[in-house]
Design a protein around this motif. Sequence first.
Motif, PDB file in Angstrom:
ATOM      1  N   GLY A   9      -4.815   0.739   2.043  1.00 49.06           N
ATOM      2  CA  GLY A   9      -4.874   0.845   3.499  1.00 49.06           C
ATOM      3  C   GLY A   9      -5.324  -0.475   4.122  1.00 49.06           C
ATOM      4  N   PRO A  10      -4.622  -0.944   5.186  1.00 48.22           N
ATOM      5  CA  PRO A  10      -3.383  -0.370   5.712  1.00 48.22           C
ATOM      6  C   PRO A  10      -2.344  -0.189   4.607  1.00 48.22           C
ATOM      7  N   ALA A  11      -1.581   0.867   4.763  1.00 49.09           N
ATOM      8  CA  ALA A  11      -0.733   1.313   3.670  1.00 49.09           C
ATOM      9  C   ALA A  11       0.725   1.422   4.102  1.00 49.09           C
ATOM     10  N   ALA A  12       1.528   1.942   3.189  1.00 46.03           N
ATOM     11  CA  ALA A  12       2.973   2.062   3.429  1.00 46.03           C
ATOM     12  C   ALA A  12       3.268   2.918   4.661  1.00 46.03           C
ATOM     13  N   ILE A  13       4.277   2.501   5.385  1.00 49.39           N
ATOM     14  CA  ILE A  13       4.820   3.271   6.509  1.00 49.39           C
ATOM     15  C   ILE A  13       6.273   3.574   6.167  1.00 49.39           C
ATOM     16  N   ASN A 337       1.862   9.450   1.755  1.00 52.88           N
ATOM     17  CA  ASN A 337       3.120  10.139   2.081  1.00 52.88           C
ATOM     18  C   ASN A 337       4.325   9.209   2.118  1.00 52.88           C
ATOM     19  N   ALA A 338       4.128   8.005   2.650  1.00 51.20           N
ATOM     20  CA  ALA A 338       5.260   7.100   2.855  1.00 51.20           C
ATOM     21  C   ALA A 338       5.688   6.370   1.589  1.00 51.20           C
ATOM     22  N   VAL A 339       4.896   6.459   0.522  1.00 52.79           N
ATOM     23  CA  VAL A 339       5.301   5.832  -0.738  1.00 52.79           C
ATOM     24  C   VAL A 339       6.395   6.681  -1.372  1.00 52.79           C
TER      25      VAL A 339
END
Length: 359
Positions: A9-13, A337-339
């Motif tokens: 984090g900040p992480a995948a979008i 979730n976005a990974v």
Amino acid sequence: MRAYNFNAGPAAIPLPVLERAQKELVNFNNTGMSVMELSHRSKDYEEVHNKANSLLRELLGIPDTYEVLFLQGGASLQFSMIPMNFLQENKTAHFIMSGAWSEKALKEAKMFGETRILASSKEENYKHIPKDYSLADTEDGAYLHITSNNTIYGTQWNEYPTSSIPLIADMSSDILCKEIDVEKFSLIYAGAQKNLGPSGVTVVIAKKEFLETANENVPTILNYSTHVKNNSLYNTPPTFAIYMLSLVLEWVKEQGGVKKVQQINEEKAGAIYSAIDHSNGFYKAHATDDSRSLMNITFTLPNEELTKKFLQEAKERNFIGLAGHRSVGGCRASTYNAVPKEACEALASFMNEFRDNNK
């Protein structure tokens, strides 16, 4: 080529969200302006704001007896704002300690009143969610605070406490990753930068009845009622972050909602945990089996030399963000979730290959 993004984090979008934001960046809704340029009092932005609210309610099944707020300052501000509003004199804030963020929340609460630790797994380096605690003597409680998922240690609550006092949860790193019963909680808060979108906005879901008990003698901007009365528009909100949040929520809905997302998350985490469990001890999970997180998978290798080699080869294969936190060492794969599932399967395959080449 997009990186396999396992950052904590900040992480995948989600890529479709980024592509839509890119498409709308300079001309949102035929306004001739970016969302970042719109007045937060304009009709065009108001629609974005209210859509994010309604989508979150729909996806989490939030009843009308709860308020949804979009605030700033991250979960870190909530650590102070919650006791400032709800830790009344002659009351005690109870904590179940499961990691570094629990510690930070406790530290802030101590500045405003009495606190008590009901249980902690710190002596075991937070390898598990504490289970040996009693809620029988918490009648003096202002609230019970938990951290639902622990990014550093890779642990997650599977069953939440059933408390007679208000239950508050920091869900910054696992909100929307699985179905929950919102009505178990008096207040849920979550920084956006894990599962909800970019950093900058903090979601608060609070029971109206609980909000009515808040101390009114706090600064205006730190008073929850200020934001309730103004639909989170008392001051200029993080408009672009809320716009991105609304797009992420649309994406979750398109996936089939939280139930479907949970199924995918279980498959994603399962692939990586399988690589750990079938490595004959080459990889060792930090979290105990009953506390394993769907969102943050922590593990160690036999020694520091192999760990460095693993991380270097992983980087060469386009796997990003796998270094573990200094509190645990080793490696950490954050599978928000976005990974994509494909990224988790690719990581599991790489882990198997690396083990075979280095055992």
